[in-house]
Design an enzyme around this catalytic site. Structure first.
Site, mmCIF file in Angstrom:
data_model
loop_
_atom_site.group_PDB
_atom_site.id
_atom_site.type_symbol
_atom_site.label_atom_id
_atom_site.label_comp_id
_atom_site.label_asym_id
_atom_site.label_seq_id
_atom_site.Cartn_x
_atom_site.Cartn_y
_atom_site.Cartn_z
ATOM 1 N N LYS A 118 -4.867 3.861 7.862
ATOM 2 C CA LYS A 118 -4.857 2.633 8.662
ATOM 3 C C LYS A 118 -5.476 2.860 10.027
ATOM 4 O O LYS A 118 -6.087 1.956 10.590
ATOM 5 C CB LYS A 118 -3.442 2.043 8.759
ATOM 6 C CG LYS A 118 -2.940 1.559 7.404
ATOM 7 C CD LYS A 118 -2.100 0.301 7.426
ATOM 8 C CE LYS A 118 -1.931 -0.186 5.978
ATOM 9 N NZ LYS A 118 -0.964 -1.222 5.777
ATOM 10 N N LYS A 200 -7.402 2.261 -4.387
ATOM 11 C CA LYS A 200 -6.305 1.424 -4.883
ATOM 12 C C LYS A 200 -6.577 -0.064 -4.639
ATOM 13 O O LYS A 200 -7.256 -0.425 -3.670
ATOM 14 C CB LYS A 200 -4.960 1.870 -4.283
ATOM 15 C CG LYS A 200 -4.670 1.375 -2.891
ATOM 16 C CD LYS A 200 -3.186 1.517 -2.539
ATOM 17 C CE LYS A 200 -2.933 0.729 -1.266
ATOM 18 N NZ LYS A 200 -1.580 0.419 -0.942
ATOM 19 N N LYS A 203 -5.474 -5.810 -0.703
ATOM 20 C CA LYS A 203 -5.884 -7.152 -0.257
ATOM 21 C C LYS A 203 -7.118 -7.109 0.644
ATOM 22 O O LYS A 203 -7.796 -8.112 0.822
ATOM 23 C CB LYS A 203 -4.732 -7.853 0.449
ATOM 24 C CG LYS A 203 -4.169 -7.068 1.601
ATOM 25 C CD LYS A 203 -2.699 -7.376 1.786
ATOM 26 C CE LYS A 203 -2.035 -6.340 2.655
ATOM 27 N NZ LYS A 203 -0.693 -6.022 2.272
#
Ligand code: ATP
Ligand code: LTN
Length: 338
Positions: A118, A200, A203
Site C-alpha cells: 500500500k 490477486k 478493486k
C-alpha cells in the site's frame, strides 16, 4: 441463549468499506462467515477506521459502509445470530489499538507485506495509520476474545502478528488475551485478477475484478474476456504454475459449485476454454444473483439497517468495554471514575 453463546468459540472478522465488495472478498472471507455462524459466536465488523489509512471521499465512505452492512445480511448473515457493527461506533477499538502500538515493534510493522504494497501504491500519503494498521486490526480481534479469524490468505501475516502481540502481552501481565488463529478456506483463499492471474483480484483493477453488485451481463463479459493461458494444450487441467489463468477459473468454479478439481477436469474433458469460461461465468452469476437482489431490497429500508448497526454496536461494546477495562487495570491505568 446468552449461556449457549458464551460456551461457543468466538470468530471475528472485518472488511474495509474502501471499495465495492468483490468475488475475492466473498469467496476468501464472507462465504466462510456464513458457513460458520451457527457453530461460533461471531462478530463481523465494517472497518471504516482502517479505510481512512487511504484517502476516502466522505460521502462515498458513508454510502459504502451502509451498503456493506446490507451485503453482510444479504449473503446470509443473520443479524440476530451475528453481531454486525461499524468499527468507529465502538471507540474501544481505537483505544486498544493505541495501547497495542506500545507492545508492537517498529521492525514487526515494517515487515508487513500489505504496508509495503500500500505504501508503494500511495507514495504521496504514507501516513502513520497505514503503518500501524495491524495494531488496530489486532485490537479488533483481541477485544472479543476471538479464537478464529476467517480471512483470505493475504491477511494471514496480520493475524500472526496479532498472535505475537497477544502472547507478548500475556507474558508480561498474565493471561489477558485469547491467542487467535487464522481460518483460511481451502479453496477461494486467493482469487486472482481475471485480466492478470498472477496478482490477486482487487478493486483497484476493475476490469479483472468481479463485483458482487455487477449485473449478470457484466459478469458474463468479464469471464469471457478472462485471460487463459497461451499454451497449445488448451485443455482444462489444474496446474497453477504452468496454467495460472485456468487454475484461477477452476478455483472460482470449485468455490461456487463445491465441485473438486477432478470433477471439473472430467466435466470439461474434450472441451476447450471457449466452453469453460462462460460456464464459470454462469455459475458465478447464479451464486451472486440472490446476494445482489437481496442487497438492493435491504438498501431501500435505511431505518432497518440503522436498527441493525445500532444494536450491533451496543452488543459489541458490552464485550469490548469489559476487555479494555481488564487491560487498563493490568497496565496500571487508574480505574475510570465513570
Ligand atoms: P483490495 O486489495 O481489493 O483493496 P483488500 O484486501 O483491501 O482488497 P478487503 O475488502 O479489505 O480487501 O478484504 C476483505 C477480505 O477479503 C479479507 O479477509 C481478505 O483476505 C479477503 N480477500 C480480499 N481479496 C481477496 C482475494 N483476491 N482472494 C481471496 N480473498 C480475498
Ligand atoms: N485487514 C483486513 C481487514 C480487517 C480485519 C480485521 C480482518 C480489519 N480488521 C479484523 C479480520 C479481523 C483487510 O485488509 N482485509
Amino acid at each position: 441463549m446468552e449461556n449457549q453463546n458464551e460456551s461457543k468459540k468466538v470468530m471475528v472478522s472485518g472488511i474495509q468499506p474502501s471499495g465495492d465488495l468483490h468475488l475475492g472478498s466473498y469467496l476468501g472471507a464472507m462465504k466462510n462467515w456464513v458457513a460458520l455462524s451457527d457453530e461460533y459466536q461471531c462478530y463481523y465488523c465494517i472497518v471504516d477506521e482502517h479505510s481512512i489509512t487511504v484517502r476516502q471521499n466522505p460521502a462515498e465512505l458513508r454510502r459504502r459502509s451502509v451498503l456493506q452492512l446490507a451485503q453482510y445480511i444479504a449473503c446470509g448473515l443473520d443479524p440476530q445470530k451475528n453481531t454486525l457493527f461499524i468499527q468507529s461506533h465502538v471507540h474501544e477499538h481505537a483505544e486498544l489499538g493505541w495501547i497495542l502500538n506500545c507492545y508492537t515493534m517498529f521492525g514487526e510493522l515494517s515487515r508487513m507485506t500489505q504496508f509495503k504494497d500500500k505504501s508503494a501504491k500511495n507514495a504521496e500519503n504514507i501516513n502513520g495509520g497505514l503503518f500501524t494498521y495491524p495494531t488496530l486490526m489486532a485490537a479488533d480481534i483481541l477485544l472479543y476474545g476471538a479464537h478464529f479469524v476467517p480471512v483470505g490468505a493475504d491477511q494471514k501475516q496480520h493475524v500472526e502478528l496479532t498472535r505475537d502481540i497477544a502472547i507478548r502481552f500475556n507474558n508480561i501481565y498474565g493471561d489477558t488475551f485469547v491467542v487467535p488463529e487464522p481460518y483460511i478456506p481451502k479453496v477461494g483463499a486467493r482469487i486472482m485478477c481475471l485480466s492478470n492471474p498472477t496478482s490477486k483480484m482487487s478493486k483497484s483493477d476493475p476490469a479483472g475484478c468481479v463485483f458482487i453488485m455487477d449485473s449478470p451481463d457484466e459478469i458474463a463479459r468479464k469471464f469471457k474476456r478472462a485471460i487463459t493461458d497461451s499454451d497449445t494444450e488448451r485443455c482444462i487441467r489444474y496446474a497453477p504454475e504452468e496454467k495460472p489463468g485456468v487454475a484461477n477459473l477452476m478455483n472460482i468454479y470449485s468455490s461456487v459449485t463445491g465441485k473438486t478439481y477432478e470433477e471439473i477436469e472430467a466435466e470439461f474433458e474434450g472441451k476447450g476454454y471457449g466452453a469453460f469460461k462462460p460456464a464459470v461465468g454462469d455459475a458465478v452469476i447464479e451464486a451472486l444473483r440472490p446476494i445482489r437482489e437481496e442487497t438492493e431490497r435491504l438498501l431501500a429500508d435505511k431505518a432497518y439497517l440503522k436498527d441493525i448497526y445500532t444494536e450491533g454496536a451496543t452488543r459489541a461494546q458490552y464485550t469490548a468495554r469489559r476487555t479494555l477495562r481488564k487491560v487498563a487495570k493490568r497496565i496500571g491505568f487508574v480505574e475510570k471514575p465513570f
